[in-house]
Design a protein around this motif. Structure first.
Motif, PDB file in Angstrom:
ATOM      1  N   MET A  33       0.844  -1.178   0.000  1.00 50.78           N
ATOM      2  CA  MET A  33       0.000   0.000   0.000  1.00 50.78           C
ATOM      3  C   MET A  33       0.889   1.241   0.000  1.00 50.78           C
ATOM      4  N   ASP A  34       0.577   2.177  -0.873  1.00 52.23           N
ATOM      5  CA  ASP A  34       1.363   3.401  -0.992  1.00 52.23           C
ATOM      6  C   ASP A  34       0.578   4.557  -0.364  1.00 52.23           C
ATOM      7  N   PHE A  35       1.131   5.138   0.669  1.00 53.54           N
ATOM      8  CA  PHE A  35       0.442   6.208   1.385  1.00 53.54           C
ATOM      9  C   PHE A  35       0.763   7.588   0.846  1.00 53.54           C
ATOM     10  N   LEU A  36       1.668   7.686  -0.088  1.00 48.04           N
ATOM     11  CA  LEU A  36       2.134   8.973  -0.571  1.00 48.04           C
ATOM     12  C   LEU A  36       1.876   9.095  -2.063  1.00 48.04           C
ATOM     13  N   ASP A  37       1.043  10.062  -2.448  1.00 49.78           N
ATOM     14  CA  ASP A  37       0.766  10.308  -3.864  1.00 49.78           C
ATOM     15  C   ASP A  37       1.289  11.693  -4.213  1.00 49.78           C
ATOM     16  N   LEU A  38       2.380  11.723  -4.958  1.00 49.91           N
ATOM     17  CA  LEU A  38       3.008  12.983  -5.341  1.00 49.91           C
ATOM     18  C   LEU A  38       2.859  13.275  -6.828  1.00 49.91           C
ATOM     19  N   THR A  39       1.820  12.721  -7.425  1.00 50.01           N
ATOM     20  CA  THR A  39       1.537  12.976  -8.832  1.00 50.01           C
ATOM     21  C   THR A  39       1.390  14.483  -9.046  1.00 50.01           C
ATOM     22  N   ASN A  40       1.971  14.981 -10.119  1.00 51.91           N
ATOM     23  CA  ASN A  40       1.957  16.408 -10.475  1.00 51.91           C
ATOM     24  C   ASN A  40       2.734  17.285  -9.502  1.00 51.91           C
ATOM     25  N   ARG A  41       3.643  16.700  -8.753  1.00 54.72           N
ATOM     26  CA  ARG A  41       4.521  17.449  -7.854  1.00 54.72           C
ATOM     27  C   ARG A  41       5.949  17.343  -8.355  1.00 54.72           C
ATOM     28  N   VAL A  42       6.754  18.341  -7.996  1.00 51.74           N
ATOM     29  CA  VAL A  42       8.169  18.354  -8.373  1.00 51.74           C
ATOM     30  C   VAL A  42       9.000  18.406  -7.104  1.00 51.74           C
ATOM     31  N   ALA A  43      10.034  17.574  -7.047  1.00 54.99           N
ATOM     32  CA  ALA A  43      10.947  17.561  -5.908  1.00 54.99           C
ATOM     33  C   ALA A  43      12.365  17.799  -6.391  1.00 54.99           C
ATOM     34  N   ILE A  44      13.111  18.557  -5.623  1.00 52.48           N
ATOM     35  CA  ILE A  44      14.536  18.755  -5.865  1.00 52.48           C
ATOM     36  C   ILE A  44      15.273  18.014  -4.758  1.00 52.48           C
ATOM     37  N   VAL A  45      16.122  17.050  -5.140  1.00 55.72           N
ATOM     38  CA  VAL A  45      16.871  16.276  -4.161  1.00 55.72           C
ATOM     39  C   VAL A  45      18.359  16.474  -4.435  1.00 55.72           C
ATOM     40  N   ALA A  87      22.779  11.388  -6.376  1.00 54.72           N
ATOM     41  CA  ALA A  87      23.450  10.397  -7.220  1.00 54.72           C
ATOM     42  C   ALA A  87      23.833   9.141  -6.451  1.00 54.72           C
ATOM     43  N   GLN A  88      23.797   9.221  -5.120  1.00 54.04           N
ATOM     44  CA  GLN A  88      24.182   8.056  -4.322  1.00 54.04           C
ATOM     45  C   GLN A  88      23.657   8.181  -2.902  1.00 54.04           C
ATOM     46  N   GLY A  89      23.738   7.104  -2.173  1.00 54.07           N
ATOM     47  CA  GLY A  89      23.439   7.099  -0.748  1.00 54.07           C
ATOM     48  C   GLY A  89      22.006   7.490  -0.398  1.00 54.07           C
ATOM     49  N   ILE A  90      21.870   8.260   0.679  1.00 60.70           N
ATOM     50  CA  ILE A  90      20.562   8.657   1.178  1.00 60.70           C
ATOM     51  C   ILE A  90      19.821   9.510   0.162  1.00 60.70           C
ATOM     52  N   GLY A  91      20.522  10.424  -0.498  1.00 64.06           N
ATOM     53  CA  GLY A  91      19.881  11.262  -1.511  1.00 64.06           C
ATOM     54  C   GLY A  91      19.282  10.438  -2.630  1.00 64.06           C
ATOM     55  N   LEU A  92      19.986   9.427  -3.071  1.00 65.42           N
ATOM     56  CA  LEU A  92      19.480   8.534  -4.116  1.00 65.42           C
ATOM     57  C   LEU A  92      18.240   7.791  -3.623  1.00 65.42           C
ATOM     58  N   ALA A  93      18.278   7.287  -2.408  1.00 63.45           N
ATOM     59  CA  ALA A  93      17.127   6.563  -1.855  1.00 63.45           C
ATOM     60  C   ALA A  93      15.908   7.478  -1.752  1.00 63.45           C
ATOM     61  N   VAL A  94      16.115   8.711  -1.332  1.00 62.25           N
ATOM     62  CA  VAL A  94      15.006   9.668  -1.239  1.00 62.25           C
ATOM     63  C   VAL A  94      14.435   9.943  -2.626  1.00 62.25           C
ATOM     64  N   ALA A  95      15.308  10.179  -3.600  1.00 64.45           N
ATOM     65  CA  ALA A  95      14.852  10.450  -4.965  1.00 64.45           C
ATOM     66  C   ALA A  95      14.070   9.268  -5.524  1.00 64.45           C
ATOM     67  N   GLN A  96      14.552   8.063  -5.303  1.00 63.84           N
ATOM     68  CA  GLN A  96      13.851   6.871  -5.786  1.00 63.84           C
ATOM     69  C   GLN A  96      12.470   6.752  -5.148  1.00 63.84           C
ATOM     70  N   ARG A  97      12.364   7.041  -3.859  1.00 64.04           N
ATOM     71  CA  ARG A  97      11.072   6.959  -3.172  1.00 64.04           C
ATOM     72  C   ARG A  97      10.100   8.002  -3.719  1.00 64.04           C
ATOM     73  N   LEU A  98      10.596   9.214  -3.984  1.00 65.74           N
ATOM     74  CA  LEU A  98       9.747  10.264  -4.533  1.00 65.74           C
ATOM     75  C   LEU A  98       9.248   9.902  -5.927  1.00 65.74           C
ATOM     76  N   VAL A  99      10.115   9.338  -6.748  1.00 65.63           N
ATOM     77  CA  VAL A  99       9.704   8.894  -8.081  1.00 65.63           C
ATOM     78  C   VAL A  99       8.652   7.801  -7.971  1.00 65.63           C
ATOM     79  N   ALA A 152       6.524   7.461  -5.773  1.00 68.77           N
ATOM     80  CA  ALA A 152       5.276   8.071  -5.312  1.00 68.77           C
ATOM     81  C   ALA A 152       4.649   8.947  -6.388  1.00 68.77           C
ATOM     82  N   GLY A 153       5.288   9.035  -7.567  1.00 65.22           N
ATOM     83  CA  GLY A 153       4.708   9.760  -8.690  1.00 65.22           C
ATOM     84  C   GLY A 153       5.246  11.140  -8.950  1.00 65.22           C
ATOM     85  N   ALA A 154       6.225  11.582  -8.178  1.00 62.38           N
ATOM     86  CA  ALA A 154       6.779  12.923  -8.354  1.00 62.38           C
ATOM     87  C   ALA A 154       7.731  12.978  -9.549  1.00 62.38           C
ATOM     88  N   SER A 155       7.858  14.162 -10.108  1.00 61.91           N
ATOM     89  CA  SER A 155       8.946  14.449 -11.037  1.00 61.91           C
ATOM     90  C   SER A 155      10.103  14.915 -10.167  1.00 61.91           C
TER      91      SER A 155
END
Length: 84
Positions: free
Chosen positions: A1-13, A17-29, A31-34
């Motif tokens: 179950m996905d509790f986060l819907d970020l469709t039509n949202r933009v995130a800057i991470v 390119a690696q580590g925690i930042g990469l994991a955060v970016a992957q999770r945001l993607v 969830a539907g974010a650009s």
């Protein structure tokens, strides 16, 4: 179950390119974010962005040194132009 819907949202991470930042970016993607995949290492940022892009969400690489204010301003302007 996905509790986060970020469709039509933009995130800057930063450090995405690696580590925690990469994991955060992957999770945001997932969830539907650009996602702006920002890193000082442009080559690794591009590789990470390509690996996480899907039909439902977009990831694009942006080179930036967050310790340099001019670099941050240029990155932000590029993200705004790309994603609106």
């Amino acid at each position: 179950m996905d509790f986060l819907d970020l469709t039509n949202r933009v995130a800057i991470v930063t450090g995405a390119a690696q580590g925690i930042g990469l994991a955060v970016a992957q999770r945001l993607v997932s969830a539907g974010a650009s996602v702006a995949v920002v890193d000082v290492n442009a080559k690794d940022a591009e590789k990470a962005a390509k690996e996480m892009s899907t039909d439902n969400a977009r990831a694009k690489a942006f080179a930036c040194d967050v310790a340099d204010w001019d670099s941050v301003q240029q990155m932000y302007a590029a993200v705004a132009t790309t994603y609106g």
